[in-house]
Scaffold this motif. Structure first.
Motif, PDB file in Angstrom:
ATOM      1  N   GLY A  95     -11.827  -9.094   7.150  1.00 47.84           N
ATOM      2  CA  GLY A  95     -12.817  -8.030   7.179  1.00 47.84           C
ATOM      3  C   GLY A  95     -14.204  -8.569   6.935  1.00 47.84           C
ATOM      4  O   GLY A  95     -14.502  -9.725   7.251  1.00 47.84           O
TER       5      GLY A  95
ATOM      6  N   PHE B 258     -20.374  -3.985  -0.791  1.00 46.71           N
ATOM      7  CA  PHE B 258     -19.299  -3.183  -0.224  1.00 46.71           C
ATOM      8  C   PHE B 258     -18.496  -4.054   0.739  1.00 46.71           C
ATOM      9  O   PHE B 258     -19.040  -4.951   1.385  1.00 46.71           O
ATOM     10  CB  PHE B 258     -19.867  -1.969   0.517  1.00 46.71           C
TER      11      PHE B 258
ATOM     12  N   SER C 167     -14.736  -4.160   3.479  1.00 43.02           N
ATOM     13  CA  SER C 167     -13.637  -3.476   4.156  1.00 43.02           C
ATOM     14  C   SER C 167     -12.778  -4.517   4.860  1.00 43.02           C
ATOM     15  O   SER C 167     -13.307  -5.405   5.551  1.00 43.02           O
ATOM     16  CB  SER C 167     -14.199  -2.473   5.175  1.00 43.02           C
ATOM     17  N   TRP C 168     -11.441  -4.401   4.681  1.00 43.01           N
ATOM     18  CA  TRP C 168     -10.504  -5.373   5.248  1.00 43.01           C
ATOM     19  C   TRP C 168      -9.234  -4.668   5.709  1.00 43.01           C
ATOM     20  O   TRP C 168      -8.920  -3.555   5.265  1.00 43.01           O
ATOM     21  CB  TRP C 168     -10.099  -6.423   4.205  1.00 43.01           C
ATOM     22  N   GLU C 169      -8.455  -5.352   6.544  1.00 46.93           N
ATOM     23  CA  GLU C 169      -7.124  -4.889   6.911  1.00 46.93           C
ATOM     24  C   GLU C 169      -6.303  -6.074   7.405  1.00 46.93           C
ATOM     25  O   GLU C 169      -6.845  -7.145   7.723  1.00 46.93           O
ATOM     26  CB  GLU C 169      -7.182  -3.799   7.977  1.00 46.93           C
TER      27      GLU C 169
ATOM     28  N   MET D 295      -4.700  -1.761   4.303  1.00 49.05           N
ATOM     29  CA  MET D 295      -6.147  -1.604   4.397  1.00 49.05           C
ATOM     30  C   MET D 295      -6.766  -1.570   3.001  1.00 49.05           C
ATOM     31  O   MET D 295      -6.159  -1.047   2.059  1.00 49.05           O
ATOM     32  CB  MET D 295      -6.474  -0.310   5.154  1.00 49.05           C
TER      33      MET D 295
ATOM     34  N   THR E  27     -10.663  -1.200   0.854  1.00 50.96           N
ATOM     35  CA  THR E  27     -12.123  -1.088   0.724  1.00 50.96           C
ATOM     36  C   THR E  27     -12.491  -1.428  -0.715  1.00 50.96           C
ATOM     37  O   THR E  27     -11.691  -1.235  -1.641  1.00 50.96           O
ATOM     38  CB  THR E  27     -12.634   0.332   1.047  1.00 50.96           C
TER      39      THR E  27
ATOM     40  N   SER F 169     -16.047  -1.757  -3.582  1.00 53.39           N
ATOM     41  CA  SER F 169     -17.466  -1.496  -3.824  1.00 53.39           C
ATOM     42  C   SER F 169     -17.827  -1.931  -5.235  1.00 53.39           C
ATOM     43  O   SER F 169     -16.990  -1.917  -6.142  1.00 53.39           O
ATOM     44  CB  SER F 169     -17.778  -0.001  -3.655  1.00 53.39           C
TER      45      SER F 169
ATOM     46  N   GLU G   7      -9.787  -0.068  -3.422  1.00 51.31           N
ATOM     47  CA  GLU G   7      -8.809   0.935  -3.020  1.00 51.31           C
ATOM     48  C   GLU G   7      -7.953   0.404  -1.867  1.00 51.31           C
ATOM     49  O   GLU G   7      -8.480  -0.033  -0.839  1.00 51.31           O
ATOM     50  CB  GLU G   7      -9.505   2.226  -2.602  1.00 51.31           C
TER      51      GLU G   7
END
Length: 206
Positions: A160, A171, A173-175, A182, A184, A186, A195
């Motif tokens: 990500g 911030f 985001s990965w998957e 998945m 996220t 922050s 999360e």
């Protein structure tokens, strides 16, 4: 001119009393002077032996801390066998169990991590007729910006990007390649949160 005897007696009785009031009243007034502005008044807590310091120990490296969080959430939200026992083996102290019925299970816990303080974990696993949904959240203080979210890339196959928002805020985001895991993350004003969401196959038949 002679004063009547009664008037003289009244004057004689009143005069000493008035003199006494005028003589003694100032000396009997309490000292109500206020402390000067430059006085520093402090209150010290009693020494009762209670340890109020933050958890000690060397700071855990960013990649090691993030690996702990990814591994923990992969286990607990991924419906692994003996998941609660496994995460306890990673240092998590479980909170009281929550009874949510046969289709939702919840785990929550915490641990003190060197350099960060108390880290909180909350996870749920929801069971549907054809699939399951795992969720995991990790909250921790990071006022010193010890965590570098770029270290997430590669952990558990995650790929990500991270955006630096300045002032220590960031911030990410990965998957995973199969799009079933998945994440996220922050960090804002010294507080960080990660999360995780996992799409899982249906539970094995009993």
């Amino acid at each position: 001119m002679k004063l009547p005897l009664l008037s003289l007696l009244l004057v004689g009785l009143c005069t000493p009393a008035l003199a006494q009031i005028s003589m003694t009243l100032p000396s009997e007034m309490p000292d109500v002077s206020m402390p000067s502005d430059d006085m520093n008044m402090t209150v010290s807590a009693p020494d009762d032996g209670t340890d109020t310091t933050e958890p000690s120990g060397p700071p855990v490296a960013s990649k090691d801390a993030l690996k702990l969080f990814v591994d923990t959430c992969t286990i607990i939200a991924g419906a692994e066998a003996d998941a609660a026992t496994k995460v306890k083996g990673l240092g998590w102290q479980a909170d009281d169990a929550t009874d949510t019925g046969p289709f939702v299970s919840i785990f929550s816990g915490y641990q003190d991590l060197g350099g960060y303080g108390s880290v909180d974990l909350w996870s749920s696993l929801e069971t549907y007729p054809s699939s399951r949904l795992g969720y995991c959240r990790v909250d921790f203080p990071d006022s010193d910006n010890r965590v570098d979210f770029n270290d997430v890339t590669g952990l558990g196959g995650l790929a990500g990007s991270v955006k630096d928002a300045g002032g220590g805020n960031a911030f990410g985001s990965w998957e995973t390649p199969d799009h079933k895991f998945m994440l996220t993350a922050s960090r804002q004003d010294g507080q960080a949160q990660m999360e995780f969401n996992m799409l899982l196959p249906a539970a094995p038949a009993n």
